[in-house]
Scaffold this active site. Structure first.
Site, PDB file in Angstrom:
ATOM      1  N   ASP A 486       0.815  -1.221   0.000  1.00 44.48           N
ATOM      2  CA  ASP A 486       0.000   0.000   0.000  1.00 44.48           C
ATOM      3  C   ASP A 486       0.846   1.268   0.000  1.00 44.48           C
ATOM      4  OD1 ASP A 486       0.776  -0.445   2.599  1.00 44.48           O
ATOM      5  OD2 ASP A 486      -1.186  -0.086   3.490  1.00 44.48           O
TER       6      ASP A 486
HETATM    7  C1  LAN Z   1       3.614  -0.409  10.148  1.00 46.56           C
HETATM    8  C2  LAN Z   1       3.379   0.972   9.738  1.00 46.56           C
HETATM    9  C3  LAN Z   1       2.746   1.162   8.406  1.00 46.56           C
HETATM   10  C4  LAN Z   1       1.828   0.037   8.056  1.00 46.56           C
HETATM   11  C5  LAN Z   1       0.831   0.377   6.925  1.00 46.56           C
HETATM   12  C6  LAN Z   1       1.499   0.910   5.670  1.00 46.56           C
HETATM   13  C7  LAN Z   1      -0.124   1.464   7.405  1.00 46.56           C
HETATM   14  C8  LAN Z   1       0.036  -0.862   6.617  1.00 46.56           C
HETATM   15  O1  LAN Z   1      -0.975  -0.585   5.713  1.00 46.56           O
HETATM   16  C9  LAN Z   1       0.925  -2.020   6.255  1.00 46.56           C
HETATM   17  C10 LAN Z   1       1.859  -2.383   7.422  1.00 46.56           C
HETATM   18  C11 LAN Z   1       2.716  -1.210   7.910  1.00 46.56           C
HETATM   19  C12 LAN Z   1       3.868  -1.042   6.951  1.00 46.56           C
HETATM   20  C13 LAN Z   1       3.319  -1.463   9.277  1.00 46.56           C
HETATM   21  C14 LAN Z   1       3.694  -2.824   9.714  1.00 46.56           C
HETATM   22  C15 LAN Z   1       4.097  -3.020  11.174  1.00 46.56           C
HETATM   23  C16 LAN Z   1       4.863  -1.846  11.741  1.00 46.56           C
HETATM   24  C17 LAN Z   1       6.142  -1.664  10.955  1.00 46.56           C
HETATM   25  C18 LAN Z   1       3.973  -0.619  11.591  1.00 46.56           C
HETATM   26  C19 LAN Z   1       2.658  -0.692  12.320  1.00 46.56           C
HETATM   27  C20 LAN Z   1       4.787   0.421  12.309  1.00 46.56           C
HETATM   28  C21 LAN Z   1       5.419  -0.347  13.511  1.00 46.56           C
HETATM   29  C22 LAN Z   1       5.205  -1.842  13.243  1.00 46.56           C
HETATM   30  C23 LAN Z   1       6.400  -2.695  13.709  1.00 46.56           C
HETATM   31  C24 LAN Z   1       6.048  -4.169  13.578  1.00 46.56           C
HETATM   32  C25 LAN Z   1       6.760  -2.336  15.139  1.00 46.56           C
HETATM   33  C26 LAN Z   1       7.775  -3.213  15.764  1.00 46.56           C
HETATM   34  C27 LAN Z   1       7.124  -4.280  16.528  1.00 46.56           C
HETATM   35  C28 LAN Z   1       7.231  -5.580  16.307  1.00 46.56           C
HETATM   36  C29 LAN Z   1       6.177  -6.454  16.792  1.00 46.56           C
HETATM   37  C30 LAN Z   1       8.386  -6.169  15.605  1.00 46.56           C
END
Ligand code: LAN
Length: 757
Positions: A486
């Site tokens: 996305d």
């Molecule tokens: C994110 C942030 C962005 C998010 C979107 C683009 C909004 C989504 O549509 C797809 C997944 C994604 C890229 C995403 C995946 C997981 C993230 C990276 C996070 C929520 C930001 C932080 C999170 C990450 C996993 C945090 C670290 C924690 C762990 C459990 C490893």
């Protein structure tokens, strides 16, 4: 070359001094945190001077700087963005009160424009999770990285500001109830940055922690950190064997099949577990052994507590299968079969994979858990002076953020590309892309996306199991470089929209647009849906091996209506302008994706959201998917049910207000604080995308958005907006600008003669 890179950021300044042996001189007067148990710990200050903080943007790399020197303060004035982030007054004039929704968009843009950074994008706090700052601070502590007094002071302030008002503990995220995970880790951070154990807030937090059973009741990741610190014995940590990475690829549970985040976290975790590596002992670490545990530390039966966990932390209890595997690994595999040669081989391969991540991200790393853990692993491997360690330390500053409450860690190294794409689209939806008042802003935003497009696949793509990414965009910046279905889509849409607007240059030529499309086309799953970073490489049964306890749906990729919709709309827009490029594949992709969207609709008419809260967020996207193939309220039973679902949740004041509990439970919950602007905007966008015929409910929502807008054009922060892995919430502060503006703009174009207020 190495030297030049190391010099390039604030952290670089510190490292260069460190190399020259001048660190003490720079930090000691200022009272930086002292890790040497023989020296006295400095006194923390009450707070820093907020007029001295600056956020530097260097091609989308964000670092915070505290200017102790008055000359520097004068030469580098605070921008509006700095002041806004820090909660300082902006002294902006009141704007003319909007009569029509379009006036409200313009006022919103007037304000939001001022927050645009020099590099053409927007910055923001990306906090929420309460285990990220500990990852950074603990990694610094065990790698003996000096923590300047101004960081330590603001870390203390942030954690005190975010302690639970009644019990003084910390949760999994800022709005969550107190947990052992949050409390053990953040209490430890406070002690490491110099807060006394006798401080009244620490006494209170400790009492709460002890009531919850103390650190023996912490989940796996906290136990792992405590073992690294030497505050717990490694026997309390459930096994994280690196040899899993030696399994052949065909094995159904081989780690390359896991969700990218869990496999990146597993690398350093397993490396340090395998080596049972521990930090050098210090007074404060010795003292923590007494403070964090209810039991007498010397008498703790460590291995008996591997599976002890407080119910509040046990969101996803370990499966019977994982418990059996763990017990075999502990009692049979490690003591009997695991030879040193095998351990060495596994450690070497895991380290090689970490090195590939270093190369592919220039040591920025995927996110704020694996990044700090990799720092520790690299330090354990090669000591303090390797380039990888120094560069990691330097880049770790890009995870930090300063706000009115203090200093925190962001979930990633920012939200740059993602927020910029939505900002452009908000202007487009209001029909204002050709308005000269926003031209400079939009042009800079386009230049940013041009600069941030990923131009190549990673080196050794197959070897490190990475997805194709050429032509894509990451969520944050190009350095991080992980294309997400996305993020690629939203950025691509914004680029196409602007480049097709008269008066805007074509910065990204057709070939680069085709590269993005080629990458997007790799993202479709067999059932038509899209996931986030990669198509799933194994089924949901892999959750049987979810050892983290605090998160759900973490082991593999899933299907997401949000991501699927973004790709559908990007491909559709592309197809309109380039009808001949891979036309049949594009059409087929869209048709199958929309068909999947229908199958994911819940019986109540809504869709479950995984990245925003919750049904409101995903229903907005799903309705957009449907409308992209002409399915609207009038023509589609799915769209009709989706609209009815949204309308059934509208509140008497015209707004919407879903609570994050919905993400955890899968049921819709109302937020106790009432309507939220972001949620209201999402619902309105969904209804308008579906062409819901009755304008009255939409108008009531629009009125709420307009009433909540401040005289200077801004909207204020309300409840948390985002989520990951079902249980952890995360803030998207720019959503309160981009989505209300989008909703207001869409309304203005649909009902040009409505005045609303
Ligand atoms: C994110 C942030 C962005 C998010 C979107 C683009 C909004 C989504 O549509 C797809 C997944 C994604 C890229 C995403 C995946 C997981 C993230 C990276 C996070 C929520 C930001 C932080 C999170 C990450 C996993 C945090 C670290 C924690 C762990 C459990 C490893």
């Amino acid at each position: 070359m190495v030297r030049r890179k190391i010099n390039s950021t604030a952290a670089g300044e510190a490292e260069t001094l460190l190399e020259k042996g001048a660190t003490r001189k720079r930090f000691s007067n200022a009272g930086d945190v002292d890790h040497d148990s023989k020296r006295q710990r400095p006194e923390l200050k009450e707070r820093t001077d907020y007029s001295r903080w600056r956020m530097r943007d260097d091609h989308g790399r964000h670092t915070w700087h505290y200017l102790e020197d008055d000359g520097q303060v004068k030469n580098w004035p605070q921008s509006y963005a700095d002041k806004y982030y820090l909660g300082l007054p902006l002294d902006l004039p009141e704007l003319t009160k909007p009569k029509e929704p379009l006036d409200a968009v313009q006022n919103g843009l007037e304000f939001f424009k001022k927050l645009q950074l020099q590099g053409g994008h927007w910055g923001c706090e990306y906090g929420g999770p309460m285990f990220l700052l500990p990852c950074v601070v603990l990694a610094w502590y065990v790698t003996k990285t000096p923590i300047p007094w101004y960081y330590a002071t603001e870390i203390k302030n942030y954690l005190f500001a975010r302690a639970h008002p009644e019990d003084g503990g910390w949760g999994l995220h800022i709005e969550g109830e107190t947990s052992v995970f949050g409390t053990v880790l953040n209490y430890t951070v406070l002690r490491l940055v110099g807060v006394d154990a006798d401080h009244p807030k620490m006494v209170k937090a400790r009492a709460t922690l002890h009531q919850l059973g103390g650190a023996t009741h912490a989940p796996h990741w906290a136990k792992w950190w405590l073992a690294v610190l030497g505050v717990a014995n490694w026997d309390i940590v459930n096994p994280v064997p690196p040899e899993l990475w030696l399994l052949p690829d065909w094995v159904p549970f081989a780690p390359w099949r896991w969700w990218i985040h869990i496999r990146q976290v597993y690398l350093p975790m397993s490396y340090l577990w395998s080596r049972r590596w521990q930090a050098e002992e210090t007074d404060v670490l010795r003292s923590l052994r007494k403070e964090l545990f209810v039991e007498d530390w010397n008498k703790i039966n460590w291995s008996a507590h591997r599976n002890t966990i407080h119910p509040r932390d046990n969101y996803h209890p370990k499966s019977w299968l994982l418990n059996v595997i763990n017990s075999l690994l502990v009692n049979v595999w490690r003591p009997i079969f695991r030879t040193q040669a095998l351990a060495d081989k596994a450690e070497a391969w895991v380290m090689r994979l970490i090195e590939m991540e270093n190369e592919n991200t220039d040591h920025a790393d995927l996110a704020t858990v694996s990044g700090p853990m990799n720092l520790v692993a690299l330090y354990a491997r090669g000591g303090p002076d390797s380039y990888a360690v120094l560069r990691h330390k330097e880049r770790s500053h890009e995870f930090l953020w300063v706000k009115d409450e203090g200093l925190l860690a962001n979930g990633t190294n920012g939200v740059q590309c993602w927020d910029t794409a939505f900002a452009i689209q908000a202007v487009m939806d209001a029909g204002l892309t050709e308005d000269p008042r926003y031209r400079t802003m939009l042009l800079k935003a386009l230049e940013f996306l041009d600069d941030q497009q990923i131009r190549e696949n990673v080196k050794d793509q197959k070897k490190c199991y990475r997805q194709t990414r050429k032509g894509g965009w990451a969520f944050s910046n190009k350095d991080q470089g992980y294309a997400v279905s996305d993020c690629v889509s939203e950025a691509l849409k914004s680029v196409i929209i602007l480049q097709k607007t008269p008066g805007f240059p074509t910065l990204i030529d057709d070939q680069r647009i085709f590269d993005a499309i080629d990458t997007l086309l790799t993202y479709q799953n067999p059932n038509g849906s899209c996931s986030s970073y990669e198509p799933p490489r194994a089924g949901p049964w892999m959750e049987m091996l979810n050892a983290a306890e605090v998160f759900g749906r973490i082991m593999v990729e899933y299907e997401y209506p949000e991501c699927t919709t973004a790709v559908v709309t990007a491909l559709s827009l592309f197809h309109k302008h380039w009808p001949h490029y891979r036309a049949a594949e594009v059409e087929r992709f869209v048709a199958r994706a929309v068909a999947w969207i229908k199958t994911a609709q819940r019986p109540h008419g809504g869709w479950y959201g995984s990245w925003g809260i919750c049904f409101t967020y995903a229903t907005m996207f799903a309705l957009e998917s449907l409308s992209s193939t002409g399915e609207t309220y009038a023509t589609s039973s799915h769209a009709k049910r989706g609209c009815k679902f949204l309308l059934s949740k509208q509140r008497p004041d015209g707004g919407w207000s879903e609570h994050y509990k919905a993400c955890e439970t899968g049921e819709y919950y109302e937020h106790p604080t009432g309507s939220q602007v972001v949620m209201t905007a999402w619902a309105l966008i969904g209804l308008m995308k579906a062409k819901y015929p009755d304008k009255e409910p939409i108008k009531r929502g629009i009125r709420l958005l307009m009433e909540r807008q401040q005289p200077n054009g801004e909207w204020l922060q309300e409840a948390i907006e985002g989520v990951f892995n079902k249980s952890c919430m995360i803030s998207y502060p720019n959503y309160k600008f981009t989505f209300p503006m989008k909703a207001l703009g869409m309304f203005a174009r649909r009902y040009p003669d409505e005045t609303v207020v």
